[in-house]
Design a protein around this motif. Structure first.
Motif, PDB file in Angstrom:
ATOM      1  N   ILE A  74       0.759  -1.377  -0.053  1.00  0.00           N
ATOM      2  CA  ILE A  74       0.029  -0.101  -0.213  1.00  0.00           C
ATOM      3  C   ILE A  74       0.736   1.360  -0.358  1.00  0.00           C
ATOM      4  O   ILE A  74       2.017   1.693   0.628  1.00  0.00           O
ATOM      5  CB  ILE A  74      -1.413   0.041   0.858  1.00  0.00           C
ATOM      6  CG1 ILE A  74      -1.901  -1.475   1.286  1.00  0.00           C
ATOM      7  CG2 ILE A  74      -1.693   1.271   1.012  1.00  0.00           C
ATOM      8  CD1 ILE A  74      -2.557  -1.431   2.625  1.00  0.00           C
ATOM      9  N   ARG A  77       0.910   7.269   0.879  1.00  0.00           N
ATOM     10  CA  ARG A  77      -0.360   7.637   0.743  1.00  0.00           C
ATOM     11  C   ARG A  77      -1.544   7.570   1.470  1.00  0.00           C
ATOM     12  O   ARG A  77      -2.216   8.219   2.076  1.00  0.00           O
ATOM     13  CB  ARG A  77      -0.417   8.722  -0.592  1.00  0.00           C
ATOM     14  CG  ARG A  77      -1.344   9.645  -0.472  1.00  0.00           C
ATOM     15  CD  ARG A  77      -1.927  10.101  -2.093  1.00  0.00           C
ATOM     16  NE  ARG A  77      -0.806  11.041  -2.108  1.00  0.00           N
ATOM     17  CZ  ARG A  77      -0.806  12.554  -1.969  1.00  0.00           C
ATOM     18  NH1 ARG A  77      -1.380  12.924  -0.987  1.00  0.00           N
ATOM     19  NH2 ARG A  77       0.936  13.161  -1.867  1.00  0.00           N
ATOM     20  N   TYR A  78      -1.725   6.001   1.204  1.00  0.00           N
ATOM     21  CA  TYR A  78      -2.595   5.758   1.598  1.00  0.00           C
ATOM     22  C   TYR A  78      -2.587   4.240   2.939  1.00  0.00           C
ATOM     23  O   TYR A  78      -3.648   3.918   3.383  1.00  0.00           O
ATOM     24  CB  TYR A  78      -3.441   4.573  -0.161  1.00  0.00           C
ATOM     25  CG  TYR A  78      -3.551   6.076  -0.792  1.00  0.00           C
ATOM     26  CD1 TYR A  78      -4.864   6.472  -0.896  1.00  0.00           C
ATOM     27  CD2 TYR A  78      -2.691   5.784  -1.674  1.00  0.00           C
ATOM     28  CE1 TYR A  78      -5.154   7.281  -1.515  1.00  0.00           C
ATOM     29  CE2 TYR A  78      -3.028   6.336  -2.766  1.00  0.00           C
ATOM     30  CZ  TYR A  78      -4.077   7.456  -2.259  1.00  0.00           C
ATOM     31  OH  TYR A  78      -4.333   8.567  -3.363  1.00  0.00           O
ATOM     32  N   GLN A  79      -1.781   4.829   3.798  1.00  0.00           N
ATOM     33  CA  GLN A  79      -1.781   3.804   4.714  1.00  0.00           C
ATOM     34  C   GLN A  79      -2.603   3.969   5.868  1.00  0.00           C
ATOM     35  O   GLN A  79      -2.346   2.547   6.357  1.00  0.00           O
ATOM     36  CB  GLN A  79       0.209   4.143   5.321  1.00  0.00           C
ATOM     37  CG  GLN A  79       1.316   3.238   4.239  1.00  0.00           C
ATOM     38  CD  GLN A  79       1.396   1.892   4.067  1.00  0.00           C
ATOM     39  OE1 GLN A  79       1.117   1.690   5.303  1.00  0.00           O
ATOM     40  NE2 GLN A  79       1.453   1.941   3.590  1.00  0.00           N
ATOM     41  N   ALA A  81      -5.467   5.382   4.798  1.00  0.00           N
ATOM     42  CA  ALA A  81      -6.916   5.054   3.860  1.00  0.00           C
ATOM     43  C   ALA A  81      -8.056   3.564   5.177  1.00  0.00           C
ATOM     44  O   ALA A  81      -7.483   2.806   5.404  1.00  0.00           O
ATOM     45  CB  ALA A  81      -6.918   5.276   2.544  1.00  0.00           C
ATOM     46  N   PHE A  86     -13.412   8.579   4.316  1.00  0.00           N
ATOM     47  CA  PHE A  86     -13.274   8.726   2.242  1.00  0.00           C
ATOM     48  C   PHE A  86     -14.414   9.621   2.478  1.00  0.00           C
ATOM     49  O   PHE A  86     -15.402   9.565   3.154  1.00  0.00           O
ATOM     50  CB  PHE A  86     -13.831   7.834   1.633  1.00  0.00           C
ATOM     51  CG  PHE A  86     -14.299   8.134   0.190  1.00  0.00           C
ATOM     52  CD1 PHE A  86     -13.359   7.742  -0.790  1.00  0.00           C
ATOM     53  CD2 PHE A  86     -15.901   7.942  -0.112  1.00  0.00           C
ATOM     54  CE1 PHE A  86     -13.654   8.108  -2.413  1.00  0.00           C
ATOM     55  CE2 PHE A  86     -16.026   7.577  -1.208  1.00  0.00           C
ATOM     56  CZ  PHE A  86     -14.876   8.693  -2.528  1.00  0.00           C
ATOM     57  N   GLY A 126     -11.414   9.395  -5.484  1.00  0.00           N
ATOM     58  CA  GLY A 126     -11.099   8.282  -4.706  1.00  0.00           C
ATOM     59  C   GLY A 126     -10.807   6.554  -4.946  1.00  0.00           C
ATOM     60  O   GLY A 126     -11.043   6.333  -3.773  1.00  0.00           O
ATOM     61  N   THR A 128      -8.118   4.809  -5.649  1.00  0.00           N
ATOM     62  CA  THR A 128      -7.220   4.590  -5.038  1.00  0.00           C
ATOM     63  C   THR A 128      -7.406   4.335  -3.054  1.00  0.00           C
ATOM     64  O   THR A 128      -6.647   3.484  -3.014  1.00  0.00           O
ATOM     65  CB  THR A 128      -6.329   4.518  -5.613  1.00  0.00           C
ATOM     66  OG1 THR A 128      -6.130   4.562  -6.697  1.00  0.00           O
ATOM     67  CG2 THR A 128      -4.638   4.377  -4.481  1.00  0.00           C
ATOM     68  N   HIS A 129      -8.038   5.015  -2.978  1.00  0.00           N
ATOM     69  CA  HIS A 129      -8.105   5.410  -1.562  1.00  0.00           C
ATOM     70  C   HIS A 129      -9.102   4.354  -0.818  1.00  0.00           C
ATOM     71  O   HIS A 129      -8.874   3.630   0.335  1.00  0.00           O
ATOM     72  CB  HIS A 129      -8.937   6.724  -1.573  1.00  0.00           C
ATOM     73  CG  HIS A 129      -9.390   7.150   0.695  1.00  0.00           C
ATOM     74  ND1 HIS A 129      -8.865   8.384   1.060  1.00  0.00           N
ATOM     75  CD2 HIS A 129      -9.909   6.013   1.024  1.00  0.00           C
ATOM     76  CE1 HIS A 129      -8.792   7.661   2.807  1.00  0.00           C
ATOM     77  NE2 HIS A 129     -10.070   7.254   2.424  1.00  0.00           N
ATOM     78  N   CYS A 132      -7.568   0.565  -0.990  1.00  0.00           N
ATOM     79  CA  CYS A 132      -5.986   0.384  -0.317  1.00  0.00           C
ATOM     80  C   CYS A 132      -7.579   0.174   1.174  1.00  0.00           C
ATOM     81  O   CYS A 132      -6.717  -0.232   2.230  1.00  0.00           O
ATOM     82  CB  CYS A 132      -5.510   1.889   0.202  1.00  0.00           C
ATOM     83  SG  CYS A 132      -5.157   1.741  -1.430  1.00  0.00           S
ATOM     84  N   ALA A 133      -7.785   1.557   1.452  1.00  0.00           N
ATOM     85  CA  ALA A 133      -9.641   1.005   3.007  1.00  0.00           C
ATOM     86  C   ALA A 133      -9.388  -0.682   2.321  1.00  0.00           C
ATOM     87  O   ALA A 133      -9.745  -1.258   3.874  1.00  0.00           O
ATOM     88  CB  ALA A 133     -10.344   1.708   2.688  1.00  0.00           C
ATOM     89  N   TYR A 148      -1.521  -4.253  -3.292  1.00  0.00           N
ATOM     90  CA  TYR A 148      -1.698  -3.425  -3.876  1.00  0.00           C
ATOM     91  C   TYR A 148      -0.873  -3.212  -4.670  1.00  0.00           C
ATOM     92  O   TYR A 148       0.798  -3.572  -4.562  1.00  0.00           O
ATOM     93  CB  TYR A 148      -1.810  -2.036  -3.177  1.00  0.00           C
ATOM     94  CG  TYR A 148      -1.833  -1.418  -4.625  1.00  0.00           C
ATOM     95  CD1 TYR A 148      -2.785  -0.634  -4.919  1.00  0.00           C
ATOM     96  CD2 TYR A 148      -1.124  -0.050  -4.596  1.00  0.00           C
ATOM     97  CE1 TYR A 148      -2.973   0.257  -5.384  1.00  0.00           C
ATOM     98  CE2 TYR A 148      -0.500   0.779  -5.564  1.00  0.00           C
ATOM     99  CZ  TYR A 148      -1.650   1.446  -5.998  1.00  0.00           C
ATOM    100  OH  TYR A 148      -2.033   2.503  -6.368  1.00  0.00           O
TER     101      TYR A 148
END
Length: 257
Positions: A74, A77-79, A81, A86, A126, A128-129, A132-133, A148
């Motif tokens: 991941i 930036r999205y660690q 998320a 969101f 959003g 990818t956000h 990754c969530a 990912y």
């Protein structure tokens, strides 16, 4: 202990004791050198063992979760998320978020059925956000590995195996990409369209389809463009037991600007 000092020279004694929580019980004492040991309430002992067992299980779960998160790929930036972070700027965005949440909550069934998910729409909406969530929740809640990667990174992983100094084989890379319980594949459609890229994508999709492994595909392309990029055969397989979600709202980045 004078109450049992007259007990037996055998080193064993039993007498009635009282536990504030569980009431009267038969306490068992054993002589150890010049001391008597034991005598604990058996119910308290069992509760203590159960707490220890739960704590051990939780420690192992935490260790396993950290290990899987390290392998998840991941982006930084999205660690962190989550679905809660969101921002659903429209009703459609809220519905899409809940679809992704339900997919994650029912992941064991999705894994068994090989249910895919396509997230498509404009840049900065959003996708990818949320993906990754989903990956983080699959790891945390279901203890199943998620990974990912972008298409370009996947292709580079395969190409690196052609170097004589590589410690990995092409087969090993494909085994990982095809075998991980949940694969999140980003930037589908951004690739250059080379024959090698098409080969990598086809191999990954084909093997995951055959093994009924769910894949989350992220793309900035619409349905027709994505079909043109991947081919009708791949799209048919992705949607055979899958769902396509459209991110139709404006870019967050554009709004922030």
């Amino acid at each position: 202990m004078q109450s049992i000092g007259h007990a037996l020279n055998s080193g064993y004694c039993e007498q009635q004791e009282h536990c504030p929580e569980h009431g009267h019980y038969s306490a068992i004492y054993t002589r150890l050198g010049d001391r008597w040991v034991g005598g604990q309430c058996p119910h308290c002992l069992e509760a203590q063992r159960e707490r220890q067992r739960r704590e051990d299980l939780e420690r192992r779960r935490e260790w396993r979760t950290r290990a899987m998160l390290r392998l998840a790929g991941i982006p930084a930036r999205y660690q962190t998320a989550t679905f809660d972070t969101f921002e659903a700027v429209t009703e459609q965005a809220g519905r899409v978020r809940e679809c992704c949440r339900r997919y994650t909550e029912t992941f064991p069934e999705r894994l068994q059925a090989g249910t895919n998910l396509i997230l498509s729409g404009g840049v900065g909406t959003g996708k990818t956000h949320l993906a990754c969530a989903m990956a983080r929740r699959v790891i945390n809640d279901h203890q199943r590995q998620a990974h990912y990667t972008s298409v370009s990174d996947a292709v580079r992983q395969v190409r690196r195996t052609y170097d004589r100094a590589s410690e990995q084989s092409e087969q090993k890379v494909f085994d990982w990409l095809a075998g991980v319980p949940l694969l999140v594949l980003d930037e589908v459609g951004v690739q250059t369209g080379s024959e090698h890229e098409r080969m990598v994508l086809f191999e990954v999709f084909n093997r995951r389809y055959s093994d009924m492994r769910p894949t989350v595909v992220i793309s900035n392309l619409g349905y027709e463009e994505l079909t043109g990029t991947l081919g009708e055969r791949v799209m048919d397989r992705l949607l055979e037991d899958g769902t396509a979600l459209q991110f139709t709202w404006d870019s967050y980045r554009r709004q922030a600007g």
